[in-house]
Scaffold this active site. Structure first.
Site, PDB file in Angstrom:
ATOM      1  N   ASP A  74      -6.151  -8.308   1.478  1.00  0.00           N
ATOM      2  CA  ASP A  74      -6.283  -9.751   1.256  1.00  0.00           C
ATOM      3  C   ASP A  74      -7.103 -10.037   0.000  1.00  0.00           C
ATOM      4  O   ASP A  74      -6.795 -10.955  -0.770  1.00  0.00           O
ATOM      5  CB  ASP A  74      -6.951 -10.409   2.466  1.00  0.00           C
ATOM      6  N   ASN A  83       0.855  -1.185   0.000  1.00  0.00           N
ATOM      7  CA  ASN A  83       0.000   0.000   0.000  1.00  0.00           C
ATOM      8  C   ASN A  83       0.897   1.243   0.000  1.00  0.00           C
ATOM      9  O   ASN A  83       2.124   1.140  -0.010  1.00  0.00           O
ATOM     10  CB  ASN A  83      -0.976  -0.007   1.181  1.00  0.00           C
ATOM     11  N   ARG A  84       0.294   2.422   0.007  1.00  0.00           N
ATOM     12  CA  ARG A  84       1.056   3.655  -0.111  1.00  0.00           C
ATOM     13  C   ARG A  84       2.068   3.816   1.034  1.00  0.00           C
ATOM     14  O   ARG A  84       3.229   4.166   0.814  1.00  0.00           O
ATOM     15  CB  ARG A  84       0.109   4.860  -0.134  1.00  0.00           C
ATOM     16  N   GLU A  96       3.388   1.456   2.967  1.00  0.00           N
ATOM     17  CA  GLU A  96       4.442   0.442   2.860  1.00  0.00           C
ATOM     18  C   GLU A  96       5.431   0.796   1.761  1.00  0.00           C
ATOM     19  O   GLU A  96       6.651   0.621   1.916  1.00  0.00           O
ATOM     20  CB  GLU A  96       3.808  -0.927   2.596  1.00  0.00           C
TER      21      GLU A  96
END
Length: 490
Positions: A275, A205-206, A208
């Site tokens: 997920d 994600n952004r 991470e």
């Protein structure tokens, strides 16, 4: 993607075997009421009403795959404790291949307990081990990977930093996948991304991506730099950077980039969305879709799941429905009762009021349209039960309908005020009302509420009946008579 492309993709999924490697855990939910403060300390007392135990962590990836009809095998490590045994039984009950699960002594199986009251999470209690798996366990798991990958079409790796996915184990998974020509798709965690080098696809994600790349992401340009840097440095085939309410961006090794806006109508809860994205990206690659189409279908799924409360899954019916809505094709609004029932269950969970009306609607006219617009204004969705050709002939005689049920359904589905059309063959819509369970039952004309079919059923579960008068002088019969009168001599 068009609905027929989504349907073609979904039709392939029961033949897909997916290997999920990741940290399994139990998600426990305890619901209760809080109406008092403890005399022992200034904290609220929760009176427990019910509890629920679910698969969590990589188990939510498994649930997404099962919902779409895939065959699933799991590789993971559990503690030799009561929770480990319970989790293993849950997997077996779901017909999941558990041959890759290893039990490790002195390890605590992950269990996250959430206490909720009044739809508010009051507390979370974590019981788990985070230390790396021992060398003997890692060697056994690598052996299982070598044995199981050849029979799978894709490997999904779900890393929650609980000690299973050590750098050594990850490198072996990726190397075995490359040798077997099986895609390895990874949902990463932490700040050490070197361990994911060589994977087929990564889904940060952004936040991470910002940590892993060292680039502060503040705008479109910094996001592009971070995505390109990770793709190159980690020698990936592709990277999908998820951007929450802004959608996702796909970076490919060939230099192509695709930026997809979110397809979510409303965002209620982003938990579990990662997920779902991991599962759909893996399934797209496993089913042979292009990277672009794989990202598009994952983006559709993400838009659905964030509109639900709690970690959730996405059904085939929901994917087809959303794909149809986005193309604007009237086909997408015409549903089978069983499929529509599944879709309406989700709408109810979001608190939306469902309105139902029915009729023949032969020769659509302004009276029909005004009636339907008024009906739609009574709630959040309008479902139209449309009499089939056979039922109209029984009700109105052999010369009707003038317009076939297929044409009538498409004309009505094109109206903005109608959300779904469902054709029924019975003389009355009672069975259809029983299946769809609308909140508001609407009828027009000179009906009184007591004469409306389904009134008792709808009121039995808390619904109501509304009557909307038709526009005076506007009817199919009047149109037919006018046509006959004007063209009689000819």
């Amino acid at each position: 993607m068009k609905p027929n492309q989504v349907e073609s993709f979904l039709a392939r999924l029961p033949d897909l075997r997916v290997l999920v490697i990741g940290d399994l855990m139990l998600d426990e939910y305890i619901w209760g009421r809080t109406e008092r403060i403890s005399p022992e300390a200034p904290v609220q007392v929760v009176d427990v009403v019910r509890g629920d135990l679910r698969l969590g962590g990589a188990g939510n990836v498994v649930n997404n795959l099962l919902t779409l009809g895939c065959q699933v095998d799991v590789i993971s490590v559990l503690g030799e404790d009561e929770d480990g045994i319970s989790l293993h039984r849950m997997l077996e009950k779901k017909k999941i291949g558990t041959g890759g699960i290893v039990f490790e002594q002195q390890r605590t199986t992950s269990r996250k307990t959430r206490v909720l009251a009044g739809n508010q999470q009051m507390l979370r209690i974590d019981r788990e081990s985070r230390e790396p798996i021992v060398e003997t366990t890692q060697a056994l798991l690598i052996k299982r990977v070598r044995e199981m990958i050849p029979s799978c079409q894709v490997v999904l790796v779900s890393d929650y930093l609980k000690g299973l996915l050590t750098e050594g184990f990850l490198k072996e998974i990726i190397a075995i996948g490359i040798a077997a020509e099986v895609p390895v798709v990874i949902d990463p965690k932490g700040d050490n991304y070197d361990k994911y080098q060589g994977a087929t696809l990564l889904t940060p994600n952004r936040k991470e991506a910002q940590i892993a790349s060292g680039i502060v992401i503040t705008d479109e340009q910094s996001l592009l730099r971070a995505g390109r840097l990770l793709l190159t440095n980690l020698q990936l085939d592709a990277l999908v950077l998820t951007r929450s309410e802004e959608g996702m961006s796909l970076f490919s090794r060939d230099g192509s980039e695709i930026h997809l806006p979110t397809e979510a109508r409303e965002v209620f809860d982003v938990s579990g969305a990662g997920d779902t994205v991991l599962a759909l990206l893996g399934l797209g690659l496993g089913a042979g879709l292009s990277l672009a189409d794989t990202a598009r279908i994952a983006n559709l799924a993400a838009g659905i799941v964030v509109g639900k409360v709690g970690t959730s899954t996405v059904s085939s019916e929901e994917l087809i429905d959303v794909a149809g809505r986005l193309t604007g094709d009237s086909d997408a609004k015409i549903k089978h009762p069983d499929i529509l029932s599944v879709l309406l269950k989700r709408e109810r969970q979001l608190g939306r009021k469902i309105v139902f009306t029915n009729g023949c609607f032969d020769l659509l006219h302004v009276g029909h349209v005004k009636y339907l617009q008024k009906a739609r204004n009574l709630g959040d969705l309008l479902i139209l039960g449309l009499n089939s050709d056979a039922s109209i002939r029984r009700l109105k005689g052999s010369k009707r309908p003038l317009i076939s049920e297929e044409e009538r359904a498409h004309l009505l589905a094109a109206l903005k005020c109608i959300d779904y059309v469902v054709v029924f063959n019975d003389d009355t819509p009672l069975e259809l009302i029983h299946v769809l369970r609308p909140d508001i039952l609407v009828k027009g004309g000179d009906y009184s509420p007591d004469d409306v079919v389904g009134k008792e059923l709808v009121e039995s579960y808390g619904g109501r009946v509304d009557i909307i008068p038709f526009v005076d002088g506007k009817s199919t019969t009047n149109i037919i008579e006018r046509i006959l009168e004007q063209y009689r001599d000819e």
